[in-house]
Design an enzyme around this catalytic site. Structure first.
Site, PDB file in Angstrom:
ATOM      1  N   ASP A 248       0.831  -1.201   0.000  1.00 44.86           N
ATOM      2  CA  ASP A 248       0.000   0.000   0.000  1.00 44.86           C
ATOM      3  C   ASP A 248       0.875   1.266   0.000  1.00 44.86           C
ATOM      4  O   ASP A 248       2.078   1.208   0.323  1.00 44.86           O
ATOM      5  CB  ASP A 248      -0.906  -0.036   1.248  1.00 44.86           C
ATOM      6  CG  ASP A 248      -2.191   0.761   1.076  1.00 44.86           C
ATOM      7  OD1 ASP A 248      -2.297   1.536   0.120  1.00 44.86           O
ATOM      8  OD2 ASP A 248      -3.086   0.611   1.934  1.00 44.86           O
TER       9      ASP A 248
ATOM     10  N   ASP B 200     -10.746   2.012  -3.400  1.00 48.79           N
ATOM     11  CA  ASP B 200     -11.339   1.718  -2.093  1.00 48.79           C
ATOM     12  C   ASP B 200     -12.853   1.724  -2.160  1.00 48.79           C
ATOM     13  O   ASP B 200     -13.519   1.404  -1.178  1.00 48.79           O
ATOM     14  CB  ASP B 200     -10.862   2.737  -1.050  1.00 48.79           C
ATOM     15  CG  ASP B 200      -9.514   2.345  -0.474  1.00 48.79           C
ATOM     16  OD1 ASP B 200      -9.086   1.197  -0.699  1.00 48.79           O
ATOM     17  OD2 ASP B 200      -8.884   3.180   0.194  1.00 48.79           O
TER      18      ASP B 200
HETATM   19  C1  DGJ Z   1      -5.859   2.010   1.788  1.00 50.29           C
HETATM   20  C2  DGJ Z   1      -6.197   0.789   0.989  1.00 50.29           C
HETATM   21  O1  DGJ Z   1      -6.661   1.145  -0.270  1.00 50.29           O
HETATM   22  C3  DGJ Z   1      -7.229  -0.034   1.742  1.00 50.29           C
HETATM   23  O2  DGJ Z   1      -7.611  -1.141   0.972  1.00 50.29           O
HETATM   24  C4  DGJ Z   1      -6.641  -0.453   3.050  1.00 50.29           C
HETATM   25  O3  DGJ Z   1      -5.575  -1.315   2.828  1.00 50.29           O
HETATM   26  C5  DGJ Z   1      -6.195   0.766   3.837  1.00 50.29           C
HETATM   27  N1  DGJ Z   1      -5.340   1.614   3.063  1.00 50.29           N
HETATM   28  C6  DGJ Z   1      -5.480   0.370   5.093  1.00 50.29           C
HETATM   29  O4  DGJ Z   1      -4.965   1.416   5.778  1.00 50.29           O
END
Ligand code: DGJ
Length: 724
Positions: free
Chosen positions: A476, A546
């Site tokens: 991430d 997301d």
């Molecule tokens: C952003 C990501 O896109 C999410 O899927 C998740 O992993 C969060 N960060 C976790 O902090």
């Protein structure tokens, strides 16, 4: 087979269905043609002479009064042209110019690598050749080699440039794009993506005007806001018909992709690293290589162009065992519990996920340090023993004993101000000495230009992979860069920061993917904020957004599919009401639209209602039985989910055809629609697996499927057809 043909100062590059032609005009490399395949013959009648008086019939070219009217292959700042140069070289005498003349060329079989950068590759037996044209400024000694890798079977040409300082004095590159293509036809639309967090890759299409079109990111990553590609389509080009050319950059940092229309209606389509805050010093003997620009042309509309990009990225950019191997059905626990879990809750989730047929369970953020929310511990990559009392290894063994693989989340490029790491290594923070760096999401960035930091990032992940049987890493990246600076670099290297950071990132990714070849790495950046060909070289799938709402995802995945193959687009079924939009959609809608990507779930498996469990089990079985269709089939966009009443897609793989549809708008009266399929064999008979009814390919393509969805409940009704 003539892939690269050089005669009479003409260079002709052929793929199966396209040709790219250039000519050497008294040492100046000029563009002649890029489009549908031409015979291998003399094309000199096409050469646009650069005369000011509009005498286009003239064959005389002794004078070049305005370079805006010339089709230059790699325009240089200071050459007299007015529009967008590809190269700017600052000489030691303070002048900004390089007078590049062709001195040599060589044809390589296959494709050379590009130092330190991700790029497409050729395998033994591929019909791939690379043309290298060497140009030199004899005054300064600057040498610029232009590379053209021709992927015959893929209808793709890739370009990059290597600049070497063979002079006596230091030079500084102020701009060094990967490539430029000049066109003298100018009636184009430009198509690009814009977006934000949770609304990535929305499609925009507009006529190319003399004001030009620029797609750029200057935040350190390829970004949510833009995506490093640009398509130019003829005005009447549709999804299925007409000409389109696309360029996409294999790079994850700042980019600038532009289409420029000169006063003489010459179009320059170019792409590369953004020149905003870019400087690269080249001392005597040093070289700089640009990232690769992937180029394709299709006369089969936007779907045809997308399929060319899908095919090259899936087969000759993505690497490792998961390039071809079935991607596991993944269940990520982020939306199930966010930061709130223990080893016991994960074990329960594993029991339940195993029963559903899930193959890979992923623990997201919050397993390390003292991280119970997003305010601490990035950089402290040791297990949080209050949450995972049994330790990662034991937890992994438990999950494995249920027949599942275990995956885990990292945000390796970051550091929390509230962490042990920052106490030990404050100098590792990306920072401008003496200034307080800005926090975003309570985090700072690590200075990946520093080799010590690169080693730390490598070790943090390698330690976990060496001590457990974890088989998947979600990588991430949750903020943009600011306060660009380093305690490691020298003052005159600060203009190199953005690119050095990306080189540092690639270095770590290269080492990890080489040393842990069985691990599936998935990219992520606050959803899909770093979705590009560069990352796909290391991570064959990327978390797309997301936003897991099926309706929004239909749009986001639709936009992402312009360039990126469906197998790279991570798509998960989540619960309703949806956590991001509050919307309720049918189980079918959520499942069917997660097929336009790498399929998985984002929910608490143990909380699923009994009747939904049966649906999920059956669906996972269906997915597993047909994974080749989704992973390797040709994908077609059949509707525009932003404008039409339905979102509709089609996959064709050998004799199998799968069509998915979701009703987006509910009307009191639902009128009948016919959905015309594409890419079938006219004379073959296709059997609808559900009803046993048979149809000729020509019927399905010319009349289509009859759709009559009724009912007033607005649950985003969805359905799927399977033909064989
Ligand atoms: C952003 C990501 O896109 C999410 O899927 C998740 O992993 C969060 N960060 C976790 O902090």
């Amino acid at each position: 087979m003539n892939i690269i043909k050089v005669t009479n100062n003409q260079f002709q590059l052929n793929t199966q269905n396209t040709s790219y032609v250039m000519h050497n005009e008294n040492g100046v490399l000029c563009h002649t043609y890029y489009g549908k395949r031409l015979p291998d013959c003399d094309h000199s009648y096409m050469i646009k002479r650069n005369r000011y008086n509009g005498d286009f019939q003239s064959d005389v070219s002794e004078n070049i009064p305005s370079l805006d009217n010339a089709l230059l292959e790699y325009p240089v700042f200071g050459d007299g042209g007015i529009t967008n140069p590809a190269l700017e070289v600052l000489n030691s005498d303070g002048t900004n110019f390089a007078d590049l003349k062709v001195v040599d060329f060589v044809v390589h079989n296959g494709k050379p690598e590009i130092d330190g950068l991700p790029a497409s590759y050729a395998e033994d037996g591929d019909n791939v050749q690379t043309l290298e044209i060497k140009t030199v400024d004899s005054f300064s000694g600057v040498e610029v080699s232009l590379f053209y890798a021709v992927f015959y079977d893929y209808d793709v040409i890739t370009r990059w440039v290597k600049i070497t300082n063979n002079g006596e004095n230091n030079i500084t590159l102020l701009k060094a794009l990967s490539g430029n293509i000049a066109f003298d036809n100018h009636n184009y639309d430009v198509i690009s993506n814009f977006g934000t967090w949770a609304r990535e890759r929305q499609i925009e299409r507009a006529p190319l005007l003399h004001t030009g079109a620029v797609v750029e990111a200057n935040c350190g990553s390829s970004s949510h806001s833009t995506n490093p590609f640009l398509i130019m389509a003829e005005r009447n080009t549709t999804e299925h018909n007409g000409e389109a050319v696309g360029i996409a950059l294999a790079y994850s940092g700042n980019h600038k992709m532009s289409a420029n229309l000169s006063r003489y209606n010459v179009v320059n389509l170019s792409g590369g690293i953004s020149n905003d805050n870019f400087r690269w010093n080249l001392e005597k003997g040093e070289s700089f290589s640009t990232p690769e620009l992937v180029i394709s042309f299709s006369d089969s509309g936007l779907n045809g162009l997308s399929q060319n990009f899908h095919s090259i990225i899936k087969n000759r950019v993505c690497r490792g065992i998961y390039r071809d191997k079935k991607r596991p059905v993944l269940l990520n626990l982020w939306e199930a519990c966010y930061f709130n879990f223990t080893d016991e809750t994960i074990k329960k989730a594993a029991d339940s996920a195993a029963d559903l047929g899930v193959e890979l369970l992923v623990i997201d953020d919050g397993w390390f340090g003292k991280r119970n929310n997003d305010r601490s511990s990035l950089g402290d990559w040791n297990v949080n023993e209050e949450k995972i009392k049994c330790g990662l290894d034991e937890l992994c063994k438990y999950v494995n004993s249920k027949g599942l693989m275990l995956g885990i989340w990292f945000e390796p490029e970051m550091i929390s101000p509230d962490s042990e790491l920052i106490k030990k290594h404050p100098e590792w923070v990306m920072q401008i000495k003496g200034r307080k760096p800005t926090e975003t999401r309570w985090q700072l960035m690590l200075d990946l230009t520093n080799p010590e930091v690169q080693d730390f990032v490598y070790d943090s992940i390698a330690n976990v992979l060496k001590t457990t049987n974890i088989e998947y890493i979600k990588w991430d990246y949750n903020r943009t860069m600011a306060h660009i600076g380093s305690t490691y670099l020298k003052a005159d290297q600060m203009g190199e920061y953005y690119h050095r950071y990306i080189l540092g990132l690639y270095n770590v990714l290269e080492r990890l993917t080489t040393d842990f070849p069985k691990v599936l790495f998935e990219g992520c950046a606050s959803g899909g904020g770093r979705f590009d060909i560069g990352m796909l070289y290391y991570t064959p799938q990327i978390w797309t957004s997301d936003d897991t709402d099926a309706v929004e995802r239909a749009e986001i995945q639709y936009g992402t599919s312009l360039i990126y193959p469906m197998s790279c687009i991570s798509a998960h079924v989540s619960v309703c009401p949806n956590h991001q939009t509050g919307r309720t959609t049918s189980m079918a809608a959520r499942h069917i639209f997660a097929l336009t990507g790498s399929f998985g779930y984002e929910l608490a498996p143990e909380k699923i209602a009994e009747n939904d469990r049966e649906y999920i089990k059956n669906f996972i079985k269906f997915y597993n039985d047909n994974f080749e269709v989704f992973q390797n089939g040709k994908y077609y966009r059949l509707s525009n989910p932003k404008a039409d009443d339905y979102a509709i897609f089609e996959y064709v793989y050998n004799n199998k055809v799968i069509v998915g549809l979701m009703r987006l708008k509910t009307h009191a009266v639902n009128l009948q629609t016919n959905v015309k399929l594409v890419g079938l064999d006219e004379n073959k008979i296709y059997t609808d697996k559900a009803t046993g009814k048979t149809y000729y390919g020509s019927q399905l393509m010319n009349y289509g499927l009859k759709i009559m969805t009724n009912g007033r409940n607005n649950d985003f009704y969805a359905m799927m057809w399977e033909f064989e």
